[in-house]
Design an enzyme around this catalytic site. Structure first.
Site, PDB file in Angstrom:
ATOM      1  N   HIS A   8      38.144  42.706  30.376  1.00  0.00           N
ATOM      2  CA  HIS A   8      39.553  42.440  30.017  1.00  0.00           C
ATOM      3  C   HIS A   8      40.146  43.719  29.423  1.00  0.00           C
ATOM      4  O   HIS A   8      39.859  44.070  28.283  1.00  0.00           O
ATOM      5  CB  HIS A   8      39.661  41.300  29.006  1.00  0.00           C
ATOM      6  N   HIS A  35      43.727  46.462  29.299  1.00  0.00           N
ATOM      7  CA  HIS A  35      45.100  46.866  29.635  1.00  0.00           C
ATOM      8  C   HIS A  35      45.139  48.387  29.751  1.00  0.00           C
ATOM      9  O   HIS A  35      44.867  49.086  28.765  1.00  0.00           O
ATOM     10  CB  HIS A  35      46.075  46.416  28.545  1.00  0.00           C
ATOM     11  N   LEU A  36      45.486  48.874  30.931  1.00  0.00           N
ATOM     12  CA  LEU A  36      45.560  50.331  31.133  1.00  0.00           C
ATOM     13  C   LEU A  36      46.987  50.835  31.134  1.00  0.00           C
ATOM     14  O   LEU A  36      47.203  52.047  31.086  1.00  0.00           O
ATOM     15  CB  LEU A  36      44.876  50.718  32.447  1.00  0.00           C
ATOM     16  N   ASN A  68      49.823  42.873  33.470  1.00  0.00           N
ATOM     17  CA  ASN A  68      51.107  42.620  32.772  1.00  0.00           C
ATOM     18  C   ASN A  68      51.896  43.901  32.534  1.00  0.00           C
ATOM     19  O   ASN A  68      52.284  44.221  31.425  1.00  0.00           O
ATOM     20  CB  ASN A  68      50.868  41.853  31.458  1.00  0.00           C
ATOM     21  N   LYS A  76      45.464  36.227  37.162  1.00  0.00           N
ATOM     22  CA  LYS A  76      45.669  36.045  35.725  1.00  0.00           C
ATOM     23  C   LYS A  76      46.825  35.097  35.461  1.00  0.00           C
ATOM     24  O   LYS A  76      47.946  35.311  35.933  1.00  0.00           O
ATOM     25  CB  LYS A  76      45.964  37.414  35.085  1.00  0.00           C
ATOM     26  N   HIS A 110      45.132  33.456  29.746  1.00  0.00           N
ATOM     27  CA  HIS A 110      45.514  33.634  28.346  1.00  0.00           C
ATOM     28  C   HIS A 110      45.741  32.233  27.802  1.00  0.00           C
ATOM     29  O   HIS A 110      46.743  31.592  28.108  1.00  0.00           O
ATOM     30  CB  HIS A 110      46.777  34.501  28.212  1.00  0.00           C
ATOM     31  N   HIS A 166      39.708  36.361  25.931  1.00  0.00           N
ATOM     32  CA  HIS A 166      39.773  36.593  24.483  1.00  0.00           C
ATOM     33  C   HIS A 166      39.751  35.298  23.659  1.00  0.00           C
ATOM     34  O   HIS A 166      40.708  34.947  22.985  1.00  0.00           O
ATOM     35  CB  HIS A 166      40.951  37.481  24.075  1.00  0.00           C
ATOM     36  N   ASP A 173      40.004  43.568  25.651  1.00  0.00           N
ATOM     37  CA  ASP A 173      41.447  43.353  25.480  1.00  0.00           C
ATOM     38  C   ASP A 173      42.098  44.578  24.838  1.00  0.00           C
ATOM     39  O   ASP A 173      43.093  44.445  24.115  1.00  0.00           O
ATOM     40  CB  ASP A 173      41.738  42.085  24.667  1.00  0.00           C
ATOM     41  N   ALA A 204      52.191  42.823  19.845  1.00  0.00           N
ATOM     42  CA  ALA A 204      50.807  42.337  19.749  1.00  0.00           C
ATOM     43  C   ALA A 204      49.885  43.145  20.632  1.00  0.00           C
ATOM     44  O   ALA A 204      50.177  43.376  21.803  1.00  0.00           O
ATOM     45  CB  ALA A 204      50.765  40.869  20.162  1.00  0.00           C
TER      46      ALA A 204
HETATM   47  C1  NCD Z   1      48.133  42.114  25.195  1.00  0.00           C
HETATM   48  C2  NCD Z   1      49.053  43.261  25.612  1.00  0.00           C
HETATM   49  O1  NCD Z   1      49.519  44.000  24.742  1.00  0.00           O
HETATM   50  O2  NCD Z   1      49.267  43.447  26.813  1.00  0.00           O
HETATM   51  N1  NCD Z   1      48.323  41.868  23.793  1.00  0.00           N
HETATM   52  C3  NCD Z   1      47.500  41.182  22.970  1.00  0.00           C
HETATM   53  O3  NCD Z   1      47.878  40.960  21.827  1.00  0.00           O
HETATM   54  N2  NCD Z   1      46.304  40.755  23.351  1.00  0.00           N
HETATM   55  C4  NCD Z   1      48.405  40.921  26.029  1.00  0.00           C
HETATM   56  C5  NCD Z   1      47.320  39.877  25.981  1.00  0.00           C
HETATM   57  O4  NCD Z   1      46.173  40.153  26.322  1.00  0.00           O
HETATM   58  O5  NCD Z   1      47.609  38.739  25.600  1.00  0.00           O
HETATM   59 ZN    ZN Z   2      44.872  41.203  27.077  1.00  0.00          ZN
HETATM   60 ZN    ZN Z   3      46.121  37.592  26.476  1.00  0.00          ZN
END
Ligand code: NCD
Ligand code: ZN
Ligand code: ZN
Length: 349
Positions: free
Chosen positions: A14, A16-17, A42, A100, A137, A175, A248, A264
């Site tokens: 999991h 985010h890049l 996302n 997702k 999620h 997560h 994450d 977040a």
């Molecule tokens: C993630 C994000 O910033 O893309 N933020 C997070 O708080 N985990 C999105 C996600 O994984 O829900």
């Molecule tokens: Zn995430």
């Molecule tokens: Zn998430």
């Protein structure tokens, strides 16, 4: 002699890049340690179609520094307009590894997510038929539900019924953060897996809220109570095979987190494997790390384990206070910035 631990090269299930300057700044931290990662879709706009994912994968590979190896495993952002035929094509061509599901407005960049789950039942039917994995999620967005209860209520209202309607659909509860989540995953059959972040194993909400508010520990689902953290730790301790590594890691510009309405996400990639090692060691189950980081996730996804190895050394170091990204991002602040981390990846310069 310092203790060491050598494990098969791990994967991050999991991640985010992001894109552009942020992608270039954060990708090396993951590629240094992890062979593959499930890349979250996302972006703004989201990665919805096979063509979107092919283009994003190309941008990721173009951002990878010379001499580094890394395989991005792409995901499709499920919208109410997703075309099941396009998804099936994407899986067939080896572009997509998973789909997702973001409940609309549950988290960062989820505005195009799903409101009424019934509208995407044709997608779930197709996924179940082609044995494609659905990552979720798992939080409700009902404004009446307390933010600390949103995972538990999602499980009760949405995930449990979804599993009854699609018993053969393979699902990853992303997560997982709560005792309710840990219990649900433990009781489920082998078609339900879950990832857990380093921060949800390391700390509880006190770390974020006592003695001042720490926006860099704010992520969704939000940090819960000690008993929730401990239920997650217990699954790690017993070597529960359907709970695996998913950082994450979710970088945001520092000024957007240190803000009147901070966003977040915790940027954990530069310290992720070390943070897991530290918390596994604290629990007293460091020997469980190789399965958690390098085998359980690959097994759930039906992937072969990686050939190489990574070695961790028990050696204190301090992650930087900030990393300069440039452009309009400015800086990002990693998880555990300025703190002492007791484990270190051996070849870290
Ligand atoms: C993630 C994000 O910033 O893309 N933020 C997070 O708080 N985990 C999105 C996600 O994984 O829900
Ligand atoms: Zn995430
Ligand atoms: Zn998430």
């Amino acid at each position: 002699m310092a203790r060491t631990l050598t494990l098969p090269t791990p994967d991050d299930f999991h991640l985010h890049l992001r894109d552009g300057a942020m992608l270039e700044a954060v990708l090396p931290a993951t590629a240094r340690v992890f062979a593959r990662a499930i890349v979250m879709p996302n972006l703004v706009p989201p990665v919805v179609t096979t063509a979107d994912a092919v283009a994003y994968r190309q941008r990721i590979m173009a951002a990878l520094p010379e001499g580094m190896a890394f395989t991005p495993l792409m995901t499709a952002y499920l919208t109410e307009a997703t075309d099941p035929d396009d998804l099936e094509r994407g899986f067939g061509e080896g572009v997509f590894t998973a789909v997702k599901l973001y409940p609309a407005h549950a988290t960062t960049n989820s505005a195009h997510g799903v409101g009424d789950l019934r509208t995407v039942y044709p997608v779930f039917e197709r996924l179940e038929r082609i044995d494609g994995i659905l990552c979720i999620h798992g939080e409700v967005t009902d404004p009446e539900v307390d933010v600390f209860d949103r995972e538990a209520v999602f499980i009760e209202r949405t995930l449990a019924p979804l599993r009854r309607d699609f018993p053969n659909l393979r699902i990853v509860l992303e997560h997982v953060t709560s005792k309710a989540g840990a219990d649900f995953v433990e009781a489920a059959d082998d078609r339900l897996g879950a990832t857990v972040t380093p921060q949800h194993l390391m700390v509880d909400r006190n770390a974020m809220l006592v003695g001042g508010i720490r926006p860099h520990l704010y992520c969704l689902p939000i940090l819960k109570r000690r008993r929730d953290r401990d239920a997650l730790r217990r699954l790690v301790e017993i070597g529960f095979p359907r709970l695996f590594l998913g950082t994450d890691s979710a970088p945001h510009a520092q000024h957007l987190k240190e803000n009147a309405c901070g966003c977040a996400g915790c940027y954990s990639a530069p310290v992720a494997l070390e943070a897991y090692a530290q918390v596994f060691d604290e629990i007293g189950c460091l020997q469980r790390l190789p399965d958690f980081a390098s085998r359980f996730g690959a097994r759930f996804y039906g992937l072969a384990a990686n050939a190489g190895t990574v070695t961790l050394v028990e050696e204190a170091w301090t992650p930087p206070e900030q990393i300069v990204v440039g452009g309009d991002v400015g800086t990002v602040r990693p998880l555990l910035a300025g703190e002492v981390v007791r484990w270190r990846v051996a070849d870290r310069p």
